[in-house]
Design an enzyme around this catalytic site. Sequence first.
Site, PDB file in Angstrom:
ATOM      1  CG  HIS B 121     -44.145  -2.355  25.794  1.00 46.84           C
ATOM      2  ND1 HIS B 121     -43.615  -2.888  26.940  1.00 46.84           N
ATOM      3  CD2 HIS B 121     -45.444  -2.101  26.066  1.00 46.84           C
ATOM      4  CE1 HIS B 121     -44.568  -2.963  27.865  1.00 46.84           C
ATOM      5  NE2 HIS B 121     -45.687  -2.491  27.367  1.00 46.84           N
ATOM      6  CG  ASP B 199     -43.090  -6.752  21.322  1.00 47.14           C
ATOM      7  OD1 ASP B 199     -44.012  -7.595  21.428  1.00 47.14           O
ATOM      8  OD2 ASP B 199     -43.021  -5.734  22.042  1.00 47.14           O
ATOM      9  CD  GLN B 202     -50.487  -3.692  21.506  1.00 49.92           C
ATOM     10  OE1 GLN B 202     -51.587  -3.732  20.955  1.00 49.92           O
ATOM     11  NE2 GLN B 202     -50.367  -3.509  22.811  1.00 49.92           N
ATOM     12  CE  LYS B 225     -50.428  -6.402  25.073  1.00 48.54           C
ATOM     13  NZ  LYS B 225     -50.912  -5.478  26.096  1.00 48.54           N
ATOM     14  CB  CYS B 365     -45.214   0.434  28.796  1.00 50.10           C
ATOM     15  SG  CYS B 365     -46.138   0.006  30.258  1.00 50.10           S
TER      16      CYS B 365
END
Lengths: 148, 412
Positions: B121, B199, B202, B225, B365
């Site tokens: 991202h 990261d 997600q 999220k 993104c």
Amino acid sequence: MSLEELYKEVILDHYRSPRNKGTLNEADIELHRDNPLCGDEIDLYVDIKDGKIAGVSFDGKGCSISQASISMMTEKLMGMSQEDAEGLANTFKAMMQGEDPQDEDSLGDLVALKGVQKYPVRIKCALLGWNTFLEGLKSYREKHGEPA
Amino acid sequence: MNANEIRKDFPTLDQEVNGHPLVYLDNGATSQRPRAVIDEIKRFYEEDNSNVHRSVHTLGERATLLYEGAREKVADFIGAPGPRGLIFTKSATEALNLVAYAWGRHHLAPGDEVLISEMEHHSNIVSWQLACQDTGATIKAIPVDVDEGILEFDKLDGLLSNRTKVVAVTHVSNVLGTINPISEISARAHEVGAVVVCDGAQAAPHIPVNVVELGCDFYVGTGHKMCGPTGIGFVWGREEILEEMNPFHGGGEMILDVWMDRATYNELPYKFEAGTPPIAAAIGLGVAIDYLNDIGMKAVHDHEVELGKYAMQRLGEISGIKIFGPRDADRKGGLVSFSFEEIHAHDVGTILDTLGIAVRAGHHCAKPLMRKLGVPATTRASFYIYNTKDEVDRLHDGLLQVQKTMQGGLGL
């Protein structure tokens, strides 16, 4: 908003069979612009003779709204004086930005794009060709010493 | 788990959009919030509202307990050894920037390398670009195998060297859905002495996460999220690394003492939480985590794998569709990215919206990945606990309508 209200047949017709697509050999305005957020892009060619738009064409790719709007724009601009063309572009922009311009009738088929207003992120798709034209016209006038 | 029962906990889902029952398939952008989260935020503002850590009165105590309780819940949720290394931020983006600024700017030097991947991202690319501009370090990227939708691991050893100071990789790709083997990456990165930043924006909402098993040094996530509010994210870091790091922001809360010319800094994690934090949002995230724990993250993942498989099958029936990412739904999170040769993703997104179906259309993104895939944009359907196979069918039918509209007249 329903599918038919937004994707009107005239828009889809211009998207599937774009008018005035291609390059112009003699162009006074030649400008590439894109819409980085969604990847729409166009090359606009305008030929000006005796203060009038003698030829206009475009190349490009992108969503149906951007491409149909540009295709419809080229049809409309052909033969217009610079002043009328600029006026039309500003009327179209005013309509897309939710103002109710008095001379909206002058837009003809372009009124079909009014539904895009409901999708604020896509208004810039509809305006891409028009903003490119106005920018090109401004630099043409600056170059030729006419009032911008 | 029963998605039809779970749906009833989410007020937003119970509505019509453009005359059709809403099908919400944009969970990769943000999930919906269950009533329990919405109610707790309201209750907090009506009953306990106060600042944290500085007020000696009763409301201040209550707010502090709730806020610190949320920190413990998040730390437990990702398998962290304790809450001291868990720092609240406003977003995953801010969390990545915290690492890139407060760690990167003090540890990178000319000649050093930051290794990211082609499926990152923008927040895990640009934050490192900024750190490199200030320090003279450079960025390298693990390539993506476009056909398989995975990272090219055979390239990893060639990219890692003693110049590599950081390896910053996404746990789950927001475009391809790929679940990356972080524990393997961590092991190899540690062999060359690099710090590993993962990261999890997600991943944490969709699969069980254990930072100890992953072996990473920093793990980043975001509340909105995973059923929580917007405005709250987090980074977990190894305490020994956080201890020797400089603060990110200066201000209240992060200090022990201040003179006109210097300051001493608070202990972990407060050293990294300058200013009044998003208190209600953190408390709301704590409730969201309770909600997900009640379902169980294994059950969440199993449900999404099942939906993902079904979606790959149904969407695969559509002629002219191109699906990106791993074919094997077991190896990915619950999302499907796709494109049509002749139809722009924004037209797909807008037409689906007129049918009440919410998807993401755009570059997600991740422009470097879009270039690698050779498309300006894709359409992404991303699933969550409340999505059903019926909704996948609605998406399938909606896409047939998209083709009909764009290619051959409305035919309605």
